[in-house]
Write an enzyme that holds these catalytic residues in place. Structure first.
Site, short mmCIF file in Angstrom:
data_model
loop_
_atom_site.label_atom_id
_atom_site.label_comp_id
_atom_site.label_asym_id
_atom_site.label_seq_id
_atom_site.Cartn_x
_atom_site.Cartn_y
_atom_site.Cartn_z
N GLY A 97 5.45 12.20 -3.76
CA GLY A 97 4.00 12.32 -3.90
C GLY A 97 3.49 13.44 -3.02
N GLY A 105 -4.32 -4.34 -4.53
CA GLY A 105 -5.31 -3.41 -5.03
C GLY A 105 -4.62 -2.10 -5.34
N HIS A 106 -4.66 -1.70 -6.56
CA HIS A 106 -4.09 -0.42 -6.93
C HIS A 106 -5.23 0.55 -7.21
CE1 HIS A 106 0.00 -2.08 -8.48
NE2 HIS A 106 -0.13 -2.12 -7.18
N ASP A 114 0.82 -1.22 0.00
CA ASP A 114 0.00 0.00 0.00
C ASP A 114 0.85 1.27 0.00
OD1 ASP A 114 -2.23 -1.72 0.32
OD2 ASP A 114 -1.88 -1.75 2.48
N LYS A 146 2.93 10.36 -0.58
CA LYS A 146 2.06 10.90 0.47
C LYS A 146 2.75 11.82 1.46
CE LYS A 146 -1.84 8.03 0.67
NZ LYS A 146 -2.69 7.09 1.35
N GLY A 153 1.54 3.11 -2.48
CA GLY A 153 1.19 4.03 -3.57
C GLY A 153 1.90 3.64 -4.86
N LYS A 154 2.20 2.37 -4.99
CA LYS A 154 2.89 1.89 -6.20
C LYS A 154 2.05 2.12 -7.44
CE LYS A 154 3.19 -2.30 -4.55
NZ LYS A 154 2.78 -2.15 -3.16
N THR A 203 -9.91 -4.93 0.93
CA THR A 203 -10.79 -5.43 2.00
C THR A 203 -11.51 -4.31 2.74
OG1 THR A 203 -8.95 -5.29 3.54
CG2 THR A 203 -9.25 -7.40 2.44
N GLY A 204 -11.13 -3.07 2.52
CA GLY A 204 -11.75 -1.95 3.24
C GLY A 204 -11.30 -1.84 4.69
N ARG A 205 -10.36 -2.73 5.11
CA ARG A 205 -9.94 -2.71 6.51
C ARG A 205 -9.15 -1.44 6.84
NH1 ARG A 205 -6.66 -8.21 7.31
NH2 ARG A 205 -6.09 -7.76 5.15
N GLN A 238 2.07 -5.98 -3.10
CA GLN A 238 2.43 -6.01 -1.68
C GLN A 238 3.77 -5.29 -1.45
OE1 GLN A 238 1.45 -9.43 -3.02
NE2 GLN A 238 -0.57 -8.57 -2.74
N ASP A 242 2.37 14.86 1.62
CA ASP A 242 1.38 15.87 2.01
C ASP A 242 0.66 15.51 3.31
OD1 ASP A 242 0.51 13.85 0.05
OD2 ASP A 242 -1.50 14.59 0.54
#
Ligand code: IMP
Length: 428
Positions: A408, A40-41, A13, A325, A15-16, A295-297, A218, A327
């Site tokens: 980023g 998930g991208h 996660d 990220k 930001g790839k 998964t929204g976790r 991952q 920012d």
């Protein structure tokens, strides 16, 4: 033309997706080399959000070849759904090629993944429950069903019979091989045109001087061999696996671009030395929208860990780093950065502990850097960053001895600044 690997430098996660999306503009072929729909991208383009799980993000550019390599595991029903979703939004998918050697995630893998997590209770890994571990386990046990098996309905039927003779004993609701074969045939018909010898395809592209991007899913610390086992995924996200996962030699890879957040997140269970205690963790989560794409976790959030990052630089042979990220950190007066771990025997180290017990009990030793307390919305180049933000980046570069090539500054695609003097990735 040599290939470039993009690898997650933390626990995934990072930001790839956004970095791959940017680099894909100047690439001809974009490949996934491991993992499956646990990834998930999210790509925000012209205000539209695309969440991709299987298909490399290069698909959003017309004319790019996108490869799902042999090292991946593919859930055929999910891949069909993803292709349908893209096509319904006007995105052509005919550039996709799926390795016939990639393994299929079958309904029993998903059921077994969930059942074993339930059984483990408090000791669970916190998997995405997408059947990843059981599918890779069957691959290693030489019981797997491969993408090329969908080319022949008879072979597929036979493989289902053999597999279910064993797997049904493990399932609460046994599956009937004939039913499954009938259901799978619809997916098979849809996916057959995409099946290809992707190793040959990538080799030819490289020989023709094309730009090839190898996109890891991952992150380093979730690597099956080098991550925080057993709280890892069941494949190798690290850069060395890119060659095997796609089917080219390691000598074809020239650049390894690590991607790290300016802080750290982790989903699922397992040790996390710099996890923030108290309300600042929630602040980082809210500001960074740190909820899983798959998964929204809620993601666990921590301060930047340079011990972990140096380890990632080492095991990946990282030549460049993208820091995403930045920012999100604008909201804080002071920024703790972990420079060493204190181990249970009282000693301190700046090397990632080789032994699990040392890592489980490691305590972060922080250096506190000043925050910049201004939004980065209008920053278009590195020189436009506040002084304290530039110092933060330089601190990371010095600790890693790896140049930061991209930073980023916001969620949208254009909110990335490229450091001067760094290799131009885009030919446009
Ligand atoms: P699995 O890959 O679903 O087997 O999950 C194993 C571990 O990897 C769990 O801790 C997951 O939360 C984590 N994981 C898997 N995929 C991702 C990802 O794309 N981002 C972050 N963590 C992931």
């Amino acid at each position: 033309m040599p290939a470039t690997v993009i690898v997650g430098a933390q626990w995934g996660d990072e930001g790839k997706g956004k970095i791959v999306d940017l680099l894909a503009q100047g690439s001809d072929v974009v490949c996934r080399y491991q993992g499956g729909p646990n990834a998930g991208h999210t790509i925000v383009r012209d205000g539209e959000t695309f969440a991709l799980h299987h298909v490399p993000s290069g698909i959003l550019y017309p004319g790019k070849v996108c490869v799902i390599g042999a090292g991946c595991v593919v859930d055929p029903a999910l891949l069909v759904r993803e292709l349908d979703g893209l096509e319904s939004r006007g995105i052509a998918t005919d550039g996709l090629r799926v390795s016939g050697n990639a393994h299929l995630i079958m309904p029993w893998h998903v059921a077994i993944d969930s059942a074993s997590e339930r059984r483990l209770g408090k000791l669970q890994i916190g998997t995405t429950r997408r059947g990843i571990g059981p599918a890779y386990a069957d691959k290693a046990a030489r019981l797997g069903i491969r993408v090329q098996d969908i080319l022949d309905p008879k072979i597929l039927r036979q493989k289902f019979e053999t597999a279910l003779a064993e797997k049904n004993a493990l399932l609460d609701e046994p599956l009937e091989p004939g039913d499954l074969a009938d259901r799978m045939e619809e997916c098979a018909v849809r996916l057959r045109p995409y099946v290809a010898d992707t190793s040959l395809l990538v080799d030819r592209a490289l020989r023709e001087g094309k730009q090839v991007l190898l996109e890891g899913a991952q992150g380093t610390l979730l690597d099956l061999d080098h991550g925080t086992y057993p709280f890892v995924t069941s494949s190798n996200p690290t850069a060395g696996a890119a060659a095997t996962g796609v089917g080219i030699g390691p000598t074809r890879i020239e650049r390894v671009l690590g991607v790290a957040k300016a802080y750290v997140t982790r989903v699922g269970e397992g040790p996390f030395p710099t996890e923030i205690e108290g309300p600042d963790q929630d602040r980082v989560r809210e500001l960074g929208h740190e909820y899983g794409t798959t998964t929204g976790r809620e993601r666990r959030c921590g301060w930047l860990d340079l011990v972990g990052l140096r380890f990632a630089a080492r095991v990946n042979g990282m030549t460049l780093l993208a820091l995403t990220k930045l920012d999100v950190l604008s909201a804080f007066d002071e920024l703790p950065v972990c420079v060493r771990y204190r181990l249970p025997d009282g000693s301190e180290t700046d090397e990632f502990p080789a032994h699990q017990s040392d890592f489980h009990h490691a305590r972060p030793v922080y250096e506190t850097l000043p925050g910049w307390r201004e939004p980065l919305d209008d920053v278009l180049e590195v020189d436009g960053l506040p002084d304290a933000a530039r110092r933060y980046i330089e601190f990371v570069e010095e600790a890693l001895d790896v140049p930061v090539c991209m930073i980023g500054t916001g969620a949208e695609r254009e909110r990335v600044v490229t450091a001067p003097g760094q290799p131009a990735y885009s030919r446009s």
